[in-house]
Design an enzyme around this catalytic site. Structure first.
Site, PDB file in Angstrom:
ATOM      1  N   LEU A 125      89.261  62.544  99.574  1.00 62.34           N
ATOM      2  CA  LEU A 125      89.575  61.252 100.199  1.00 62.34           C
ATOM      3  C   LEU A 125      88.417  60.791 101.091  1.00 62.34           C
ATOM      4  CD1 LEU A 125      91.734  59.016 100.799  1.00 62.34           C
ATOM      5  CD2 LEU A 125      92.501  60.425 102.712  1.00 62.34           C
ATOM      6  N   PRO A 128      81.287  59.701 103.221  1.00 62.33           N
ATOM      7  CA  PRO A 128      80.333  59.643 104.336  1.00 62.33           C
ATOM      8  C   PRO A 128      80.631  58.485 105.297  1.00 62.33           C
ATOM      9  CG  PRO A 128      79.166  60.076 102.288  1.00 62.33           C
ATOM     10  CD  PRO A 128      80.603  59.831 101.916  1.00 62.33           C
ATOM     11  N   ARG A 243      99.452  67.502 107.075  1.00 62.10           N
ATOM     12  CA  ARG A 243      99.491  67.536 108.547  1.00 62.10           C
ATOM     13  C   ARG A 243     100.540  68.539 109.033  1.00 62.10           C
ATOM     14  NH1 ARG A 243      98.856  60.930 108.858  1.00 62.10           N
ATOM     15  NH2 ARG A 243      96.597  60.946 108.564  1.00 62.10           N
ATOM     16  N   GLN A 336      89.644  82.602 128.545  1.00 61.36           N
ATOM     17  CA  GLN A 336      89.634  82.771 130.011  1.00 61.36           C
ATOM     18  C   GLN A 336      90.318  84.083 130.404  1.00 61.36           C
ATOM     19  OE1 GLN A 336      87.901  80.493 131.457  1.00 61.36           O
ATOM     20  NE2 GLN A 336      88.047  81.317 133.523  1.00 61.36           N
ATOM     21  N   GLY A 339      88.016  86.929 129.683  1.00 66.28           N
ATOM     22  CA  GLY A 339      86.747  86.984 130.419  1.00 66.28           C
ATOM     23  C   GLY A 339      85.574  87.102 129.457  1.00 66.28           C
ATOM     24  N   GLU A 363      92.512  65.849 108.651  1.00 65.47           N
ATOM     25  CA  GLU A 363      93.846  65.350 108.273  1.00 65.47           C
ATOM     26  C   GLU A 363      94.367  64.339 109.310  1.00 65.47           C
ATOM     27  OE1 GLU A 363      96.299  67.518 105.938  1.00 65.47           O
ATOM     28  OE2 GLU A 363      94.869  69.098 105.473  1.00 65.47           O
ATOM     29  N   GLY A 364      93.436  63.580 109.849  1.00 60.57           N
ATOM     30  CA  GLY A 364      93.800  62.550 110.819  1.00 60.57           C
ATOM     31  C   GLY A 364      93.543  63.038 112.232  1.00 60.57           C
ATOM     32  N   THR A 365      92.621  62.366 112.927  1.00 59.72           N
ATOM     33  CA  THR A 365      92.285  62.778 114.293  1.00 59.72           C
ATOM     34  C   THR A 365      93.513  62.631 115.209  1.00 59.72           C
ATOM     35  OG1 THR A 365      91.671  60.513 114.853  1.00 59.72           O
ATOM     36  CG2 THR A 365      89.899  61.943 114.034  1.00 59.72           C
TER      37      THR A 365
HETATM   38  N1  COS Z   1     103.795  57.882 102.405  1.00 62.99           N
HETATM   39  C1  COS Z   1     103.768  56.976 101.398  1.00 62.99           C
HETATM   40  N2  COS Z   1     103.321  55.707 101.567  1.00 62.99           N
HETATM   41  C2  COS Z   1     102.869  55.355 102.770  1.00 62.99           C
HETATM   42  C3  COS Z   1     102.853  56.258 103.859  1.00 62.99           C
HETATM   43  C4  COS Z   1     103.351  57.557 103.645  1.00 62.99           C
HETATM   44  N3  COS Z   1     103.370  58.454 104.642  1.00 62.99           N
HETATM   45  N4  COS Z   1     102.334  55.637 104.934  1.00 62.99           N
HETATM   46  C5  COS Z   1     102.045  54.383 104.554  1.00 62.99           C
HETATM   47  N5  COS Z   1     102.363  54.223 103.247  1.00 62.99           N
HETATM   48  C6  COS Z   1     102.215  52.995 102.464  1.00 62.99           C
HETATM   49  C7  COS Z   1     102.943  51.847 103.160  1.00 62.99           C
HETATM   50  O1  COS Z   1     104.285  51.786 102.763  1.00 62.99           O
HETATM   51  C8  COS Z   1     102.163  50.651 102.686  1.00 62.99           C
HETATM   52  O2  COS Z   1     102.619  50.288 101.416  1.00 62.99           O
HETATM   53  P1  COS Z   1     102.511  48.758 100.869  1.00 62.99           P
HETATM   54  O3  COS Z   1     101.111  48.542 100.481  1.00 62.99           O
HETATM   55  O4  COS Z   1     103.437  48.733  99.693  1.00 62.99           O
HETATM   56  O5  COS Z   1     102.951  47.855 101.994  1.00 62.99           O
HETATM   57  C9  COS Z   1     100.744  51.179 102.545  1.00 62.99           C
HETATM   58  O6  COS Z   1     100.852  52.617 102.431  1.00 62.99           O
HETATM   59  C10 COS Z   1      99.893  50.854 103.739  1.00 62.99           C
HETATM   60  O7  COS Z   1     100.572  51.369 104.876  1.00 62.99           O
HETATM   61  P2  COS Z   1     100.086  51.071 106.343  1.00 62.99           P
HETATM   62  O8  COS Z   1      99.924  49.602 106.554  1.00 62.99           O
HETATM   63  O9  COS Z   1     100.979  51.787 107.273  1.00 62.99           O
HETATM   64  O10 COS Z   1      98.673  51.744 106.346  1.00 62.99           O
HETATM   65  P3  COS Z   1      97.584  51.592 107.389  1.00 62.99           P
HETATM   66  O11 COS Z   1      96.385  51.004 106.721  1.00 62.99           O
HETATM   67  O12 COS Z   1      98.052  50.940 108.639  1.00 62.99           O
HETATM   68  O13 COS Z   1      97.295  53.130 107.700  1.00 62.99           O
HETATM   69  C11 COS Z   1      96.387  54.885 108.973  1.00 62.99           C
HETATM   70  C12 COS Z   1      96.480  53.401 108.707  1.00 62.99           C
HETATM   71  C13 COS Z   1      95.531  55.030 110.180  1.00 62.99           C
HETATM   72  C14 COS Z   1      97.765  55.441 109.263  1.00 62.99           C
HETATM   73  C15 COS Z   1      95.807  55.607 107.747  1.00 62.99           C
HETATM   74  O14 COS Z   1      94.643  54.962 107.306  1.00 62.99           O
HETATM   75  C16 COS Z   1      95.458  57.037 108.094  1.00 62.99           C
HETATM   76  O15 COS Z   1      96.334  57.905 108.130  1.00 62.99           O
HETATM   77  N6  COS Z   1      94.165  57.320 108.343  1.00 62.99           N
HETATM   78  C17 COS Z   1      93.704  58.647 108.583  1.00 62.99           C
HETATM   79  C18 COS Z   1      93.234  59.230 107.305  1.00 62.99           C
HETATM   80  C19 COS Z   1      93.053  60.695 107.414  1.00 62.99           C
HETATM   81  O16 COS Z   1      93.922  61.405 107.893  1.00 62.99           O
HETATM   82  N7  COS Z   1      91.915  61.164 106.936  1.00 62.99           N
HETATM   83  C20 COS Z   1      91.607  62.538 107.019  1.00 62.99           C
HETATM   84  C21 COS Z   1      91.555  63.098 105.669  1.00 62.99           C
HETATM   85  S1  COS Z   1      91.193  64.816 105.804  1.00 62.99           S
HETATM   86  S2  COS Z   1      92.129  65.418 104.228  1.00 62.99           S
END
Ligand code: COS
Length: 386
Positions: A125, A128, A243, A336, A339, A363-365
């Site tokens: 996912l 860069p 998560r 801590q 030591g 997996e999301g900050t």
């Molecule tokens: N499961 C299934 N569908 C989901 C979902 C979930 N948990 N969360 C959201 N969706 C769907 C929503 O229903 C929405 O669908 P529609 O397009 O039909 O309306 C769509 O996804 C968009 O949802 P939303 O508007 O909530 O998404 P955002 O763009 O606001 O999401 C965050 C923003 C920040 C929550 C998201 O981009 C995120 O989690 N970012 C962090 C990514 C990450 O963790 N990266 C690290 C990867 S390391 S493996």
């Protein structure tokens, strides 16, 4: 409300603890020192059923519930976060995505190989230039006769150098924004696919972390997981499971910090008595005990909701946020208590401290978890200009 585990859950937890103590703990320090991705140990994890714990038996999994899976992940996390990362990626990000979104043919093709450890999988996912803003994928998938051609780069991909199948998220139509994303099941042996190891990590030295490059990788139509356009949902649902698993692993780190600090404090003497008898040392241990309990309860609640089939994205973010931050704090406090001895790798707390730091990032900050929690509480999406 019932806080008791079932007899089966207790047995699974004891078995996981014995396995972790017998097989993982003895190798953890050397694997960390040598930056060794221990495939032999991963085969043992697979033989225990720990790479497909929540997959149905018909696909080669152990058929366990989420709460029980969390107990296993806690024990693996207490022993070694590099191995816990393998379990989390394989089970939560890769297998659970295929189970939820895959066709029957895809499930039958991939899940038994992944559960048995014959194949490793990775989750492509992050890029860069694409981290928290996961919808903004630069990787492109273009239509070709009877399939797709994928080009782009992925970054910080756990197991990317060893995976045989990669879940690759790509944009099929930039005009559609997140609704143009698709997730592809890509064979990493396909021409045009390459990986490179990322060196210089602070921790997780025993884990494999890669950057991936896709140069016009051709895949057939049936490589799409879910529908074209479902990619963002595939990613978000995978992260709901991932998560949870990170949270459970961090409960294990917290527990390890309590156990090692308690043992050390009872043994180590200063001023003619064990340091465990000093109030300030007990205060540090008490803080860790409380953080461990709270992290575990929040993680169990998320697992309970998943098992009940109820919405749990917010509760999973709460568990992930709290458990990862608690584990960072516990690892710091445990050093801590130790030591100077905690500053070298004779004691696992030194490795905990380095390994745990990434958990509030990947997996999301923590900031992203707070935005998810804040949005649920206020009804306002802080990511959208008001
Ligand atoms: N499961 C299934 N569908 C989901 C979902 C979930 N948990 N969360 C959201 N969706 C769907 C929503 O229903 C929405 O669908 P529609 O397009 O039909 O309306 C769509 O996804 C968009 O949802 P939303 O508007 O909530 O998404 P955002 O763009 O606001 O999401 C965050 C923003 C920040 C929550 C998201 O981009 C995120 O989690 N970012 C962090 C990514 C990450 O963790 N990266 C690290 C990867 S390391 S493996």
């Amino acid at each position: 409300m019932d806080f008791d585990l079932s007899d089966e859950q207790k047995l699974v937890r004891e078995t996981a603890r014995d396995f972790a103590n017998g097989e993982i703990v003895p190798r953890a320090r050397e694997n960390d020192r040598n930056a060794h991705f221990d495939l032999e140990l991963i085969a043992k994890l697979a033989a225990q059923g720990y790479l497909g714990a929540i997959m149905p038996r018909e696909y080669g999994g152990a058929g366990l519930d989420y709460l029980t899976y969390g107990l296993i992940v806690e024990e693996v996390g207490r022993a070694c976060s590099a191995m816990r990362t393998v379990v989390s990626v394989q089970t939560s990000l890769v297998c659970s995505s295929i189970l939820r979104w895959g066709t029957e043919q895809q499930k039958q093709h991939y899940l038994p190989k992944l559960c048995s450890g014959e194949w490793l999988g990775c989750f492509g996912l992050t890029e860069p230039d694409t981290g928290s803003d996961a919808a903004n994928q630069r990787t492109r998938a273009k239509r070709r006769d009877g399939g797709w051609s994928i080009s782009g780069q992925k970054m910080w991909i756990s197991m990317g150098n060893h995976a045989r199948v990669a879940l690759i998220f790509a944009q099929t139509d930039p005009a559609l924004a997140h609704r143009g994303l698709a997730c592809f099941l890509v064979d990493t042996e396909h021409p045009g696919f390459s990986s490179q190891e990322i060196h210089g990590k602070m921790g997780l030295h025993g884990s494999d972390t890669a950057s991936l490059a896709l140069d016009e990788v051709e895949v057939p139509d049936d490589a799409v997981l879910g529908n074209v356009g479902d990619g963002f949902k595939v990613a978000m649902s995978a992260l709901d499971s991932g998560r949870y698993s990170v949270a459970a692993g961090c409960v294990g780190i917290c527990q390890g910090c309590v156990e090692h600090s308690t043992a050390y404090a009872r043994e180590r003497e200063q001023f003619g008595r064990p340091i465990a008898s000093f109030q300030l040392v007990q205060a540090m241990i008490a803080e860790m005990v409380v953080q461990t309990d709270a992290a575990r309860m929040l993680t169990w609640r998320a697992g309970f909701l998943k098992d009940a089939g109820r919405p749990n994205t917010t509760e999973t973010s709460i568990a992930k946020l709290y458990a990862t931050e608690a584990a960072v704090a516990c690892a710091n406090t445990a050093i801590q208590v130790h030591g100077g001895s905690g500053y070298v790798d004779d004691h696992p707390v030194e490795r905990y401290f380095r390994d745990v730091r990434v958990t509030t990032l990947y997996e999301g900050t923590s900031q992203i978890q707070k935005l998810i929690i804040g949005r649920a509480a206020t009804g306002i999406n802080a990511l959208v200009p008001q």
